[in-house]
Write a protein that holds these residues in place. Structure first.
Motif, PDB file in Angstrom:
ATOM      1  N   ALA A   1      -8.930  13.214  -5.308  1.00 37.25           N
ATOM      2  CA  ALA A   1      -7.556  12.899  -5.849  1.00 37.25           C
ATOM      3  C   ALA A   1      -6.708  14.150  -5.551  1.00 37.25           C
ATOM      4  CB  ALA A   1      -7.506  12.444  -7.202  1.00 37.25           C
TER       5      ALA A   1
ATOM      6  N   LEU B   1      -2.551  15.055  -6.846  1.00 40.11           N
ATOM      7  CA  LEU B   1      -1.531  14.798  -7.731  1.00 40.11           C
ATOM      8  C   LEU B   1      -0.115  15.464  -7.342  1.00 40.11           C
ATOM      9  CD1 LEU B   1      -1.636  13.458 -10.581  1.00 40.11           C
ATOM     10  CD2 LEU B   1      -1.885  15.842 -11.494  1.00 40.11           C
TER      11      LEU B   1
ATOM     12  N   LEU C   1      -0.220  10.028  -8.175  1.00 41.38           N
ATOM     13  CA  LEU C   1      -1.526  10.434  -7.774  1.00 41.38           C
ATOM     14  C   LEU C   1      -2.176   9.336  -6.951  1.00 41.38           C
ATOM     15  CD1 LEU C   1      -4.180  11.049 -10.404  1.00 41.38           C
ATOM     16  CD2 LEU C   1      -4.723   8.992  -8.610  1.00 41.38           C
TER      17      LEU C   1
ATOM     18  N   GLU D   1      -3.027   4.218  -5.238  1.00 35.25           N
ATOM     19  CA  GLU D   1      -1.985   5.153  -5.636  1.00 35.25           C
ATOM     20  C   GLU D   1      -1.543   4.700  -6.716  1.00 35.25           C
ATOM     21  OE1 GLU D   1       0.776   5.714  -2.703  1.00 35.25           O
ATOM     22  OE2 GLU D   1      -0.453   6.517  -1.203  1.00 35.25           O
TER      23      GLU D   1
END
Length: 215
Positions: free
Chosen positions: A118, A120, A133, A139
């Protein structure tokens, strides 16, 4: 971006000080202008109005000044700077089939929860913040946030989000709301955000989150 609440809010005090500085700045500019060009009209002393000076100082502090060393030293702002790009993973209880391309390189296939890669991205000012994110399958964007700085614990960012799966994701993926609670820590020279998340009705899973700041 949306506003966020904090337990260390110095905004009324800071706005008062900025107003005073703006007033002194206008007086100083008017005095300097009168010395350099005494033949100009009387409006030279007000070339920069208090309102304009206050607006400029406020805009600069809101965007940049709040995270400078002098703001920290004076106590004008103790809100942590979460802004930047973060890379890491989510350990999820999601029971659907997770594609190999979605898994983080450190994933353990024998573990109860799988690590999904992931990213950020956080954009933050003194008053507002946005948290985005993204994973290979969905998303999410923040809708509200709280920043806590109370002594005796790590500075934390708690935010609510709306998640949208990609159109080509599997049928078990669905749009949902959730909450994430992240603590800002230092691992040697590395800034780390770690914590957990949980989702609302219709999804009902939870997991752990771990990110390292890239910029």
């Amino acid at each position: 971006m949306h506003t966020y609440s904090t337990d260390n809010d110095k905004r009324p005090t800071v706005y008062g000080l900025l107003g005073l500085v703006a007033y002194l700045l206008v007086l100083g500019i008017g005095w300097a202008t009168s010395l350099l060009a005494s033949g100009l009209p009387a409006i030279t002393g007000g070339t920069v109005s208090w309102g304009l000076a206050f607006a400029a100082l406020s805009a600069a502090f809101i965007r940049f000044g709040w995270k400078t060393p002098i703001a920290r030293w004076t106590g004008a702002s103790r809100v942590p700077d979460f802004s930047g790009e973060w890379e890491g993973y989510i350990k999820t209880t999601y029971g659907g089939q997770i594609d190999d391309e979605s898994l983080h390189e450190s994933n353990d296939p024998e573990a109860e929860m799988q690590r999904v890669a992931a990213s950020l991205y956080i954009d933050q000012t003194w008053r507002k913040i946005s948290v985005h994110l993204s994973t290979a399958d969905s998303e999410s964007d923040s809708t509200g946030a709280t920043v806590l700085t109370k002594e005796g614990r790590w500075p934390s960012l708690t935010y609510q989000y709306e998640n949208e799966p990609d159109v080509d994701s599997e049928d078990s993926m669905m749009a949902h709301d959730g909450t994430a609670d992240l603590s800002l820590k230092r691992d040697g020279e590395q800034d780390v955000l770690e914590g957990f998340y949980y989702t609302g009705p219709g999804r009902e899973n939870y997991g752990e989150m771990y990110f390292e700041r890239q910029s």
